[in-house]
Scaffold this motif. Structure first.
Motif, PDB file in Angstrom:
ATOM      1  N   ARG A  47     -80.003  56.883 -88.786  1.00  0.00           N
ATOM      2  CA  ARG A  47     -79.828  55.533 -88.245  1.00  0.00           C
ATOM      3  C   ARG A  47     -79.840  55.629 -86.724  1.00  0.00           C
ATOM      4  NH1 ARG A  47     -76.371  52.414 -91.834  1.00  0.00           N
ATOM      5  NH2 ARG A  47     -74.945  51.933 -90.146  1.00  0.00           N
ATOM      6  N   ILE A  48     -80.733  54.895 -86.086  1.00  0.00           N
ATOM      7  CA  ILE A  48     -80.756  54.939 -84.612  1.00  0.00           C
ATOM      8  C   ILE A  48     -80.475  53.543 -84.028  1.00  0.00           C
ATOM      9  CG2 ILE A  48     -82.221  56.988 -84.362  1.00  0.00           C
ATOM     10  CD1 ILE A  48     -84.534  55.025 -83.657  1.00  0.00           C
ATOM     11  N   PRO A  49     -79.620  53.506 -82.988  1.00  0.00           N
ATOM     12  CA  PRO A  49     -79.326  52.214 -82.358  1.00  0.00           C
ATOM     13  C   PRO A  49     -80.403  51.841 -81.340  1.00  0.00           C
ATOM     14  CG  PRO A  49     -77.936  53.955 -81.438  1.00  0.00           C
ATOM     15  CD  PRO A  49     -78.868  54.628 -82.385  1.00  0.00           C
ATOM     16  N   LEU A  50     -80.870  50.612 -81.399  1.00  0.00           N
ATOM     17  CA  LEU A  50     -81.827  50.103 -80.406  1.00  0.00           C
ATOM     18  C   LEU A  50     -81.406  48.692 -79.999  1.00  0.00           C
ATOM     19  CD1 LEU A  50     -85.168  51.304 -82.067  1.00  0.00           C
ATOM     20  CD2 LEU A  50     -84.100  52.283 -80.041  1.00  0.00           C
ATOM     21  N   VAL A  65     -87.701  47.679 -77.879  1.00  0.00           N
ATOM     22  CA  VAL A  65     -88.519  48.514 -76.990  1.00  0.00           C
ATOM     23  C   VAL A  65     -87.883  49.892 -77.003  1.00  0.00           C
ATOM     24  CG1 VAL A  65     -89.222  48.912 -74.603  1.00  0.00           C
ATOM     25  CG2 VAL A  65     -89.230  46.591 -75.535  1.00  0.00           C
ATOM     26  N   VAL A  69     -88.186  60.061 -77.696  1.00  0.00           N
ATOM     27  CA  VAL A  69     -87.408  61.181 -77.144  1.00  0.00           C
ATOM     28  C   VAL A  69     -87.149  62.253 -78.197  1.00  0.00           C
ATOM     29  CG1 VAL A  69     -86.216  59.894 -75.308  1.00  0.00           C
ATOM     30  CG2 VAL A  69     -85.202  59.991 -77.584  1.00  0.00           C
ATOM     31  N   LYS A  71     -87.176  63.020 -82.949  1.00  0.00           N
ATOM     32  CA  LYS A  71     -87.841  62.810 -84.239  1.00  0.00           C
ATOM     33  C   LYS A  71     -87.927  61.341 -84.664  1.00  0.00           C
ATOM     34  CE  LYS A  71     -87.754  62.969 -88.989  1.00  0.00           C
ATOM     35  NZ  LYS A  71     -87.004  63.076 -90.212  1.00  0.00           N
ATOM     36  N   VAL A 112     -86.604  52.961 -69.783  1.00  0.00           N
ATOM     37  CA  VAL A 112     -86.606  52.093 -70.962  1.00  0.00           C
ATOM     38  C   VAL A 112     -85.442  51.096 -70.913  1.00  0.00           C
ATOM     39  CG1 VAL A 112     -85.284  53.592 -72.520  1.00  0.00           C
ATOM     40  CG2 VAL A 112     -87.093  52.154 -73.456  1.00  0.00           C
ATOM     41  N   PRO A 116     -83.542  46.175 -72.208  1.00  0.00           N
ATOM     42  CA  PRO A 116     -82.291  45.475 -72.523  1.00  0.00           C
ATOM     43  C   PRO A 116     -81.786  44.571 -71.401  1.00  0.00           C
ATOM     44  CG  PRO A 116     -82.040  47.868 -72.777  1.00  0.00           C
ATOM     45  CD  PRO A 116     -83.415  47.639 -72.279  1.00  0.00           C
ATOM     46  N   LEU A 218     -73.555  51.473 -72.643  1.00  0.00           N
ATOM     47  CA  LEU A 218     -73.372  52.880 -73.037  1.00  0.00           C
ATOM     48  C   LEU A 218     -74.289  53.274 -74.188  1.00  0.00           C
ATOM     49  CD1 LEU A 218     -69.531  53.374 -72.715  1.00  0.00           C
ATOM     50  CD2 LEU A 218     -71.339  54.057 -71.134  1.00  0.00           C
ATOM     51  N   ASN A 219     -75.133  54.277 -73.941  1.00  0.00           N
ATOM     52  CA  ASN A 219     -76.047  54.737 -75.004  1.00  0.00           C
ATOM     53  C   ASN A 219     -75.563  56.055 -75.591  1.00  0.00           C
ATOM     54  OD1 ASN A 219     -76.560  56.010 -72.639  1.00  0.00           O
ATOM     55  ND2 ASN A 219     -78.729  55.521 -72.552  1.00  0.00           N
ATOM     56  N   THR A 220     -74.341  56.010 -76.101  1.00  0.00           N
ATOM     57  CA  THR A 220     -73.740  57.186 -76.747  1.00  0.00           C
ATOM     58  C   THR A 220     -74.354  57.374 -78.140  1.00  0.00           C
ATOM     59  OG1 THR A 220     -72.107  55.676 -77.569  1.00  0.00           O
ATOM     60  CG2 THR A 220     -71.474  56.938 -75.637  1.00  0.00           C
ATOM     61  N   ASN A 266     -75.460  66.086 -74.733  1.00  0.00           N
ATOM     62  CA  ASN A 266     -76.451  67.024 -75.279  1.00  0.00           C
ATOM     63  C   ASN A 266     -75.885  67.949 -76.345  1.00  0.00           C
ATOM     64  OD1 ASN A 266     -78.443  66.009 -73.624  1.00  0.00           O
ATOM     65  ND2 ASN A 266     -77.761  67.282 -71.909  1.00  0.00           N
ATOM     66  N   GLU A 272     -81.454  68.589 -82.638  1.00  0.00           N
ATOM     67  CA  GLU A 272     -82.467  67.556 -82.354  1.00  0.00           C
ATOM     68  C   GLU A 272     -83.835  68.208 -82.133  1.00  0.00           C
ATOM     69  OE1 GLU A 272     -79.210  64.595 -80.252  1.00  0.00           O
ATOM     70  OE2 GLU A 272     -80.502  65.812 -78.995  1.00  0.00           O
TER      71      GLU A 272
HETATM   72  C1  LIG Z   1     -76.266  50.731 -78.174  1.00  0.00           C
HETATM   73  C2  LIG Z   1     -77.495  51.573 -77.918  1.00  0.00           C
HETATM   74  C3  LIG Z   1     -78.677  50.940 -77.636  1.00  0.00           C
HETATM   75  C4  LIG Z   1     -79.836  51.697 -77.414  1.00  0.00           C
HETATM   76  N1  LIG Z   1     -80.978  51.028 -77.131  1.00  0.00           N
HETATM   77  C5  LIG Z   1     -82.103  51.709 -76.921  1.00  0.00           C
HETATM   78  C6  LIG Z   1     -83.328  51.012 -76.655  1.00  0.00           C
HETATM   79  O1  LIG Z   1     -83.380  49.774 -76.618  1.00  0.00           O
HETATM   80  N2  LIG Z   1     -84.445  51.752 -76.465  1.00  0.00           N
HETATM   81  C7  LIG Z   1     -84.421  53.136 -76.514  1.00  0.00           C
HETATM   82  O2  LIG Z   1     -85.475  53.744 -76.331  1.00  0.00           O
HETATM   83  N3  LIG Z   1     -83.289  53.808 -76.777  1.00  0.00           N
HETATM   84  C8  LIG Z   1     -82.126  53.143 -76.984  1.00  0.00           C
HETATM   85  N4  LIG Z   1     -80.976  53.830 -77.278  1.00  0.00           N
HETATM   86  C9  LIG Z   1     -81.037  55.299 -77.452  1.00  0.00           C
HETATM   87  C10 LIG Z   1     -81.679  55.627 -78.810  1.00  0.00           C
HETATM   88  O3  LIG Z   1     -80.799  55.225 -79.832  1.00  0.00           O
HETATM   89  C11 LIG Z   1     -81.949  57.143 -78.920  1.00  0.00           C
HETATM   90  O4  LIG Z   1     -82.974  57.438 -77.992  1.00  0.00           O
HETATM   91  C12 LIG Z   1     -82.411  57.533 -80.321  1.00  0.00           C
HETATM   92  O5  LIG Z   1     -81.345  57.444 -81.229  1.00  0.00           O
HETATM   93  C13 LIG Z   1     -82.952  58.946 -80.305  1.00  0.00           C
HETATM   94  O6  LIG Z   1     -83.302  59.355 -81.610  1.00  0.00           O
HETATM   95  P1  LIG Z   1     -84.393  60.499 -81.825  1.00  0.00           P
HETATM   96  O7  LIG Z   1     -84.247  61.035 -83.215  1.00  0.00           O
HETATM   97  O8  LIG Z   1     -85.734  60.022 -81.439  1.00  0.00           O
HETATM   98  O9  LIG Z   1     -84.000  61.597 -80.786  1.00  0.00           O
HETATM   99  P2  LIG Z   1     -82.969  62.794 -80.969  1.00  0.00           P
HETATM  100  O10 LIG Z   1     -83.753  64.033 -81.120  1.00  0.00           O
HETATM  101  O11 LIG Z   1     -81.969  62.477 -82.023  1.00  0.00           O
HETATM  102  O12 LIG Z   1     -82.210  62.784 -79.601  1.00  0.00           O
HETATM  103  C14 LIG Z   1     -82.836  62.740 -78.372  1.00  0.00           C
HETATM  104  C15 LIG Z   1     -81.857  62.121 -77.395  1.00  0.00           C
HETATM  105  O13 LIG Z   1     -81.340  60.852 -77.871  1.00  0.00           O
HETATM  106  C16 LIG Z   1     -79.891  60.831 -77.943  1.00  0.00           C
HETATM  107  N5  LIG Z   1     -79.460  60.327 -79.282  1.00  0.00           N
HETATM  108  C17 LIG Z   1     -79.678  60.935 -80.464  1.00  0.00           C
HETATM  109  N6  LIG Z   1     -79.175  60.229 -81.497  1.00  0.00           N
HETATM  110  C18 LIG Z   1     -78.612  59.128 -80.951  1.00  0.00           C
HETATM  111  C19 LIG Z   1     -77.919  58.027 -81.498  1.00  0.00           C
HETATM  112  N7  LIG Z   1     -77.709  57.867 -82.808  1.00  0.00           N
HETATM  113  N8  LIG Z   1     -77.474  57.109 -80.616  1.00  0.00           N
HETATM  114  C20 LIG Z   1     -77.687  57.222 -79.313  1.00  0.00           C
HETATM  115  N9  LIG Z   1     -78.355  58.239 -78.746  1.00  0.00           N
HETATM  116  C21 LIG Z   1     -78.796  59.188 -79.542  1.00  0.00           C
HETATM  117  C22 LIG Z   1     -79.464  62.286 -77.815  1.00  0.00           C
HETATM  118  O14 LIG Z   1     -78.311  62.390 -77.019  1.00  0.00           O
HETATM  119  C23 LIG Z   1     -80.625  62.991 -77.157  1.00  0.00           C
HETATM  120  O15 LIG Z   1     -80.456  63.055 -75.776  1.00  0.00           O
HETATM  121  C24 LIG Z   1     -79.798  53.122 -77.483  1.00  0.00           C
HETATM  122  C25 LIG Z   1     -78.587  53.761 -77.771  1.00  0.00           C
HETATM  123  C26 LIG Z   1     -77.454  53.000 -77.975  1.00  0.00           C
HETATM  124  C27 LIG Z   1     -76.167  53.659 -78.285  1.00  0.00           C
END
Ligand SMILES: Cc1cc2nc3c(=O)[nH]c(=O)nc-3n(C[C@H](O)[C@H](O)[C@H](O)COP(=O)(O)OP(=O)(O)OC[C@H]3O[C@@H](n4cnc5c(N)ncnc54)[C@H](O)[C@@H]3O)c2cc1C
Ligand code: FES
Length: 294
Positions: A47-50, A65, A69, A71, A112, A116, A218-220, A266, A272
């Motif tokens: 599950r990924i937040p966007l 959008v 970064v 998988k 990116v 938002p 915060l993009n935790t 990280n 990852e």
């Molecule tokens: C509230 C919120 C809103 C977001 N909005 C956007 C957006 O609009 N556009 C956008 O491009 N990205 C956004 N992000 C970040 C986005 O969720 C991560 O880039 C994505 O989860 C990465 O997944 P991945 O499998 O491609 O990369 P991974 O290989 O999992 O990770 C690559 C990077 O992404 C970060 N990451 C990994 N999993 C998560 C997760 N579940 N939540 C947050 N960060 C993570 C890691 O710290 C690492 O640096 C947002 C994050 C949050 C918390």
């Protein structure tokens, strides 16, 4: 229920930033600036937040959008118009507080994080505010939505690290100029953690410049998005703990302990990297199979 991709386009010239419009009538009805969704592309996906970068209540659509970064974002970039996303959960997180401020509101969008900023700038502009937007990226190819942000801003400042477009340098330089120029009511910064950290250091009043209330998004790491798993916790400088999904994602940047967050960002890097390598191998194998069978 699945969610159909209605539109897909590449943004900028980097080849790693995409805009997707999803058919999500129920979520679109309840979406506001500041909200996000959790997306799971298929049954084996994470599950990924966007962030909800735009919405249309009448058409029942959401725009997201994202930057590739890892998988999941790579897998999302491989989806096409007509494909269905398995889960879209939301709207989650707090909507931003919309009101008319006395002085200008400044948006600082990095990479990116520009996307938002758009719904927030749009809603604050509609409420009668003066909006100044600073858009920054490493280079020209990573910039996008200049027209869209321009349409909801009274002034727009572009900067790139390498000087390929706009001013050469980081976003905090034009922010300092604005702080010197006149009173500001609010700064909203959305982008990489390191950028948000330096924006808050610029606006916290410790450098001889006026202190201005500053929100950061915060993009935790997030898992459930509803305050139960603790994955998105962030420490504050006074030793308290917040949860980005339910207390944010937009929070007062002056209370966030960015050094701790940066250290933790990280912590799953190895996993990852491995996950991306396996996905790339799978893609290569599928491509070979397709070429062999045609
Ligand atoms: C509230 C919120 C809103 C977001 N909005 C956007 C957006 O609009 N556009 C956008 O491009 N990205 C956004 N992000 C970040 C986005 O969720 C991560 O880039 C994505 O989860 C990465 O997944 P991945 O499998 O491609 O990369 P991974 O290989 O999992 O990770 C690559 C990077 O992404 C970060 N990451 C990994 N999993 C998560 C997760 N579940 N939540 C947050 N960060 C993570 C890691 O710290 C690492 O640096 C947002 C994050 C949050 C918390
Ligand atoms: S994502 Fe689980 S508590 Fe916030």
């Amino acid at each position: 229920m699945t969610y159909k991709i209605l539109e897909k386009r590449e943004l900028g010239e980097s080849g790693i930033v995409f805009e997707i419009v999803l058919e999500t009538p129920l979520i679109a009805k309840k979406a506001y600036a500041g909200n996000f969704v959790l997306i799971r592309i298929n049954e084996t996906g994470e599950r990924i937040p966007l962030t909800i970068a735009d919405y249309d209540r009448e058409k029942g659509t959401l725009t997201i959008v994202f930057q590739v970064v890892g998988k999941s974002t790579k897998l999302l970039s491989h989806q096409n118009v007509g494909d269905e996303i398995l889960d879209v959960v939301g709207p989650l997180g707090n909507k931003i507080h919309i009101k008319k401020y006395e002085y200008p509101v400044v948006f600082v969008g990095g990479g990116v994080g520009i996307a938002p900023c758009y719904p927030q700038a749009k809603e604050l502009k509609e409420a009668g505010n003066t909006i100044i937007s600073i858009l920054g990226a490493r280079n020209k190819g990573l910039l996008f939505w200049k027209d869209k942000m321009g349409a909801v801003s009274d002034e727009i400042i572009i900067c790139t690290d390498d000087g390929s477009e706009g001013k050469k340098g980081v976003v905090t330089e034009p922010l300092k100029d604005l702080l010197k120029r006149g009173k500001l009511s609010l700064v909203i910064a959305i982008g990489p953690l390191i950028m948000m950290k330096f924006v808050t250091l610029t606006t916290n009043g410790s450098n001889g410049l006026p202190k201005v209330k500053t929100f950061v998004s915060l993009n935790t790491i997030m898992i459930d998005g509803t305050g139960m798993c603790g994955g998105c916790r962030f420490p504050t400088i006074d030793g308290k703990i917040g949860f980005a999904c339910v207390d944010g994602p937009d929070v007062d940047g002056h209370i966030v302990d960015f050094n701790n967050l940066l250290k933790r960002a990280n912590r799953f890097e190895k996993q990852e990297k491995k996950s991306l390598e396996l996905y790339d191998q799978e893609c290569k194998a599928l491509k070979k199979f397709d070429e062999g069978s045609s």
